[in-house]
Each structure stands twice: as structure tokens, then as C-alpha cells.
Scaffold this motif. Structure first.
Motif, mmCIF file in Angstrom:
data_model
loop_
_atom_site.group_PDB
_atom_site.id
_atom_site.type_symbol
_atom_site.label_atom_id
_atom_site.label_comp_id
_atom_site.label_asym_id
_atom_site.label_seq_id
_atom_site.Cartn_x
_atom_site.Cartn_y
_atom_site.Cartn_z
ATOM 1 N N LEU A 49 3.913 -4.424 -3.022
ATOM 2 C CA LEU A 49 3.144 -5.165 -2.015
ATOM 3 C C LEU A 49 3.619 -6.610 -1.906
ATOM 4 N N THR A 50 3.680 -7.104 -0.680
ATOM 5 C CA THR A 50 4.053 -8.493 -0.436
ATOM 6 C C THR A 50 2.830 -9.372 -0.663
ATOM 7 N N PRO A 51 2.955 -10.424 -1.480
ATOM 8 C CA PRO A 51 1.796 -11.303 -1.699
ATOM 9 C C PRO A 51 1.338 -11.967 -0.394
ATOM 10 N N ILE A 52 0.044 -12.219 -0.306
ATOM 11 C CA ILE A 52 -0.525 -12.889 0.871
ATOM 12 C C ILE A 52 -0.825 -14.324 0.486
ATOM 13 N N ARG A 53 -0.305 -15.244 1.263
ATOM 14 C CA ARG A 53 -0.409 -16.650 0.895
ATOM 15 C C ARG A 53 -1.644 -17.303 1.500
ATOM 16 N N ALA A 54 -2.125 -18.308 0.817
ATOM 17 C CA ALA A 54 -3.192 -19.146 1.361
ATOM 18 C C ALA A 54 -2.531 -20.429 1.841
ATOM 19 N N GLN A 56 -5.056 -2.989 1.768
ATOM 20 C CA GLN A 56 -3.708 -2.397 1.753
ATOM 21 C C GLN A 56 -3.561 -1.406 0.594
ATOM 22 N N ILE A 57 -4.099 -1.792 -0.575
ATOM 23 C CA ILE A 57 -4.019 -0.917 -1.750
ATOM 24 C C ILE A 57 -4.762 0.392 -1.467
ATOM 25 N N LEU A 106 -7.485 -11.118 -5.636
ATOM 26 C CA LEU A 106 -7.677 -9.931 -4.814
ATOM 27 C C LEU A 106 -8.761 -10.176 -3.782
ATOM 28 N N ALA A 107 -8.584 -9.627 -2.594
ATOM 29 C CA ALA A 107 -9.666 -9.625 -1.616
ATOM 30 C C ALA A 107 -9.486 -8.403 -0.733
ATOM 31 N N THR A 139 -1.745 -22.894 -5.677
ATOM 32 C CA THR A 139 -0.734 -21.855 -5.575
ATOM 33 C C THR A 139 -1.259 -20.614 -6.275
ATOM 34 N N LEU A 140 -1.360 -19.544 -5.537
ATOM 35 C CA LEU A 140 -1.869 -18.308 -6.126
ATOM 36 C C LEU A 140 -1.164 -17.126 -5.480
ATOM 37 N N THR A 141 -1.300 -15.969 -6.113
ATOM 38 C CA THR A 141 -0.727 -14.751 -5.558
ATOM 39 C C THR A 141 -1.857 -13.899 -5.009
ATOM 40 N N GLY A 142 -1.954 -13.823 -3.685
ATOM 41 C CA GLY A 142 -3.020 -13.042 -3.065
ATOM 42 C C GLY A 142 -2.583 -11.601 -2.855
ATOM 43 N N HIS A 143 -3.487 -10.676 -3.108
ATOM 44 C CA HIS A 143 -3.212 -9.278 -2.782
ATOM 45 C C HIS A 143 -4.454 -8.648 -2.168
#
Ligand SMILES: [Zn+2]
Length: 297
Positions: free
Chosen positions: A178-183, A116-117, A84-85, A108-112
Motif C-alpha cells: 500500500l502507498t502511504p497517504i500523506r497529511a 483500502q485494506i 490508520l484511518a 511527519t507520519l505514515t498514513g494508511h
């Protein structure tokens, strides 16, 4: 699945200039661990605007570990985890660019994004910047200390979990769709900048940015592409958007996003300029940006 909130502070407008990181681990509905580290950026170039925000000086990080060294203990927890960030596009960009600068792979991670939340769960006309949301939720923290910011980000996610009755953070983001945000490592835009700007950069001077250079393309909700241009008009700073609301001189969500530093829908490849814009209009986010002709209400 590990759920970790993360926050980076940067030395200058570049994504690979992280000078501090804060992390907060969430487990069983609460923050169970907090860490923060100073980081020595690859170039010791600190912009006054960035120093004003976080108060970290070159002398503070001269003997600090490099990005890969500082992050090494934490990367295993981020890999495969939900990260989360608050304005995750920025922090995921810093993570990817900073590892990329050292030739290191990005986990590989799932960013949120808790911005947005917050916009969905705790909307407010005053905006959803970290300090604004935290203030409304009664979360006490020291803004722009990376460890404190990561803690506040985690607490915002936990408040949203409680508010929605979700089981946990993964359940919350799933429920919100929510769509994950990629690094991912984006191409380095600074490599195609003018030679004079590069010469100034090499000399350790932040090149002045003409207002007309701050120009952004954003993807609208219907997939249309809109252009937002920053102007210094007699009435103060002005962000002109080409969307229907913008052409009717109303404040639109594209301008709101840029003012918040939210790069989720940015399609021009210039996230550094969003950071420059944010520094230019100051830390008070929405307030100082006057939109010509906007209703007073
Ligand atoms: Zn717009």
C-alpha cells in the motif's frame, strides 16, 4: 513504531472544521488505549447534515479546546508513527488543514487506509464502509462517535493482520504494497469560490450546492483521468463516469470510491465536495445511489 487509529468528525464540509477526534492505540495485536476529545472548530458553523451524522451541537463544543490544544497530547505519538484511518484521505486532510488553520506544522507520519485494506482483504458487494466491514467482522461499536470509529478502524486492521498471517500492522501494509497517504496542507479551494457563496458562508449559512457543481476528476488504475458528474435525474441521484465501464452505464470503481468518500485517486482539488456528495446521498452509502441502466444484480 506507534500504530494509532484516528477518526475525526467535522462541523461542516470544510476540512479544518474538526469538532471531535477519536484515537485507538494498537500494541501486541490488540487495542491497548482509547481516547476521544471534543474540539472547538475555528468557526462555529455546523451543517445540519454533519450534525445528523455525529450528533455534536455547537453548544457541546463551545468550551472545548481548540484543535492544537486537543491534539497536543497525541501529536508526539502520531509523529513518526503509522496512523490508520478508515478513508484516510479524509482524516489526513482534516489533520493537515486543522493544524494549518492555526499555523501549526503537520507531523511527519505514515498514513494508511483501512478502507483500502478492507477492500483487499474483506471485499464484499455491499461495500467496505466502516459500519459494513465492522458488521461483517462482528466488531461492535457505536458508529459516528469518533472514539468508537477509531476503535472499529483499529479492529479492522487487526482482523486483516490475523486474516493474512502478517506479523503486525506495519508488516500487513508492507505485504499489501500500500502507498502511504500523506497529511499535507492543500491550497484552500474555498478562497477562489464565488463571492455570493462566501457571503452566505460569512453569514453562517451553508450555501446550497447545485447538483451540477458536484464534479470530480479521478485517476484511473492505468493513469487515465476520468470525470464523474453528479446529477439529479428523474430516476434519482446519478453519478455519471467517463471511464469505459461508466460510459457503458455500468457501476465503476470511481463511483464506488466517491460514494464511500474515498479520495485516494481524486485529482480535482475538491475533497470538500466529496464530503458534500456523501452528505447529499446520505449515510447509507452505496444503496441510495441509483446508477441508471445498472444491472439489478
Ligand atoms: Zn469510472
Amino acid at each position: 513504531m506507534n500504530v494509532v487509529a484516528i477518526d475525526f468528525e467535522t462541523a461542516n464540509e470544510r476540512r479544518d472544521s474538526a469538532c471531535a477526534v477519536g484515537l485507538a492505540w494498537i500494541e501486541g495485536g490488540r487495542v491497548v488505549r482509547r481516547e476521544s476529545r471534543l474540539i472547538r472548530p475555528p468557526q462555529m458553523r455546523f451543517s445540519p447534515g454533519n450534525i445528523r451524522i455525529h450528533g455534536i451541537l455547537p453548544a457541546d463544543v463551545r468550551d472545548a479546546p481548540t484543535f492544537p490544544e486537543a491534539m497536543a497530547p497525541f501529536l508526539p505519538d502520531l509523529a513518526g508513527g503509522l496512523v490508520l484511518a478508515h478513508n484516510a484521505g479524509f482524516d489526513m486532510g482534516v489533520l493537515a488543514a486543522s493544524l494549518g488553520a492555526y499555523g501549526e506544522p503537520v507531523p511527519t507520519l505514515t498514513g494508511h487506509c483501512t478502507l483500502q485494506i478492507a477492500r483487499r482483504i474483506f471485499p464484499d458487494p455491499a461495500g467496505c464502509g466502516l459500519s459494513k466491514v465492522a458488521g461483517r467482522l462482528g466488531i461492535r461499536f457505536e458508529h459516528h462517535d469518533a472514539g468508537e470509529d477509531a476503535f472499529a478502524c483499529a479492529e479492522i486492521a487487526l482482523a486483516a493482520v490475523r486474516e493474512t498471517g502478517a506479523r503486525d500492522v506495519p508488516d500487513l501494509v508492507r505485504g499489501l504494497g500500500l502507498t502511504p497517504i500523506r497529511a499535507i496542507n492543500a491550497p484552500r479551494r474555498d478562497l477562489v469560490r464565488s463571492t455570493s457563496a462566501r457571503a452566505l458562508r460569512v453569514a453562517g449559512v451553508t450555501p446550497p450546492v447545485a447538483a451540477a457543481d458536484l464534479r470530480f476528476s479521478l485517476r484511473g488504475s492505468t493513469g487515465n483521468r476520468y470525470v464523474v458528474v453528479f446529477e439529479e435525474s428523474a430516476g434519482g441521484p446519478y453519478l455519471r463516469c467517463s471511464c469505459p465501464a461508466g460510459t457503458h452505464r455500468r457501476r465503476c470503481r470511481h463511483v464506488d470510491a466517491l460514494v464511500d468518500g474515498d479520495i485516494t485517486d481524486l485529482i480535482s482539488n475538491n475533497p470538500e465536495d466529496v464530503e458534500r456528495l456523501r452528505l447529499r446521498i446520505g449515510d447509507a452509502t452505496v444503496g441510495p445511489v441509483r446508477i441508471k441502466g445498472a444491472a439489478a444484480a
